[in-house]
Design an enzyme around this catalytic site. Sequence first.
Site, PDB file in Angstrom:
ATOM      1  N   SER A 131       0.810  -1.224   0.000  1.00 45.17           N
ATOM      2  CA  SER A 131       0.000   0.000   0.000  1.00 45.17           C
ATOM      3  C   SER A 131       0.839   1.268   0.000  1.00 45.17           C
ATOM      4  O   SER A 131       0.288   2.370   0.072  1.00 45.17           O
ATOM      5  CB  SER A 131      -0.927   0.013   1.220  1.00 45.17           C
ATOM      6  OG  SER A 131      -0.175  -0.032   2.421  1.00 45.17           O
ATOM      7  N   TYR A 132       2.162   1.151  -0.081  1.00 43.19           N
ATOM      8  CA  TYR A 132       3.009   2.343  -0.119  1.00 43.19           C
ATOM      9  C   TYR A 132       2.996   2.941  -1.525  1.00 43.19           C
ATOM     10  O   TYR A 132       3.547   2.372  -2.460  1.00 43.19           O
ATOM     11  CB  TYR A 132       4.442   2.006   0.282  1.00 43.19           C
ATOM     12  CG  TYR A 132       4.661   1.791   1.762  1.00 43.19           C
ATOM     13  CD1 TYR A 132       3.619   1.930   2.682  1.00 43.19           C
ATOM     14  CD2 TYR A 132       5.911   1.453   2.253  1.00 43.19           C
ATOM     15  CE1 TYR A 132       3.827   1.735   4.030  1.00 43.19           C
ATOM     16  CE2 TYR A 132       6.132   1.253   3.608  1.00 43.19           C
ATOM     17  CZ  TYR A 132       5.081   1.385   4.496  1.00 43.19           C
ATOM     18  OH  TYR A 132       5.289   1.186   5.838  1.00 43.19           O
ATOM     19  N   GLY A 133       2.370   4.095  -1.630  1.00 44.07           N
ATOM     20  CA  GLY A 133       2.175   4.754  -2.910  1.00 44.07           C
ATOM     21  C   GLY A 133       0.725   5.200  -2.987  1.00 44.07           C
ATOM     22  O   GLY A 133      -0.202   4.392  -2.862  1.00 44.07           O
TER      23      GLY A 133
END
Length: 323
Positions: free
Chosen positions: A52-54
């Site tokens: 979920s990074y982004g």
Amino acid sequence: MTKKKIGIGFGTWAWGNKIVWGYKPETDDILLKKTFFDAIDGGLDLIDTADSYGTGRLFGQSEKLIGNFLEELPKHKLKKITIATKLAPFPWRIGRNGLSKAFEESNKRLKGHIKRVQLHWSTYRYAPWQEEQLLNGLGDLYEKDLIQEIGLSNTGPKRLNFLYQKLKERGIKINSIQMQFSLLTKPSLDDKQIKNFCNDNNIEYLAYSPLALGLLTIPVDQSPRPSTFLRQKLFQRILPKTKELRHLLSHIGKKYSASQAQVALNWIRSHGAKPIVGIRNPMQAKDAISALNWSLTNNEKERLDFYRNKCLVNMPQNPFVSP
């Protein structure tokens, strides 16, 4: 028996996040590539990312960047590091195979280099049954030799013990747990219980946000204005309350010709945890690497403990941390 020295890893939440960190791919990606290789060359031995990074259309951007960089890393260096990603237990990811597709997508972005998969947060507070099923799914990935290690994140001591025992019944070990831990997190009995459990069961204790979103790095005579609205508000609310603590960080740092960040990272290590420091440029990587070269004395640790207790601030916490 010589006690094993605790290393330092680096986190990549900012690599793709526009909302909190103001990520700009057209200018940041080249800088992040150099940051990545400098960090590895300098001895930072764990890369922490998440599917979920982004933000928005950049979902998974952190993993994409890391995957591309890893392809250029020599095999002998690749063997020395742990590539760890976190899979988010979104409400629609249910059942034992709820993370299967997410893992496949993350593994593709990371070019097959995933070593450790961590459950990003606990679902205990809203769907406890989901967490156990997803963890069993990670156990299946382990038994199929698709991953080498399993980790947890944002999981309190009671739930940690429960999930540890569940996997132990299958002969599978939990390798790490990741919690928010810094000089600006509130001291708690839960934290002590988690650290004791980790010591007793050989679980790596990882501390995320060890610099409190950058607050601990700010000299006492400065009042910077971060580039994003969210961090501006955080700095306005918390920074004035931390002057005494930051003054002590600076004072201790002068003894070692070290930055406040290095002192804060070594305070984490003095508590038996491995800091996962967010880095966005080569200068930050170099600073974190330098912290590996020295350690706090017991007296310095205790003084920082005292000022931590004295400095009553409320850092934003993950709302899903389980008991």
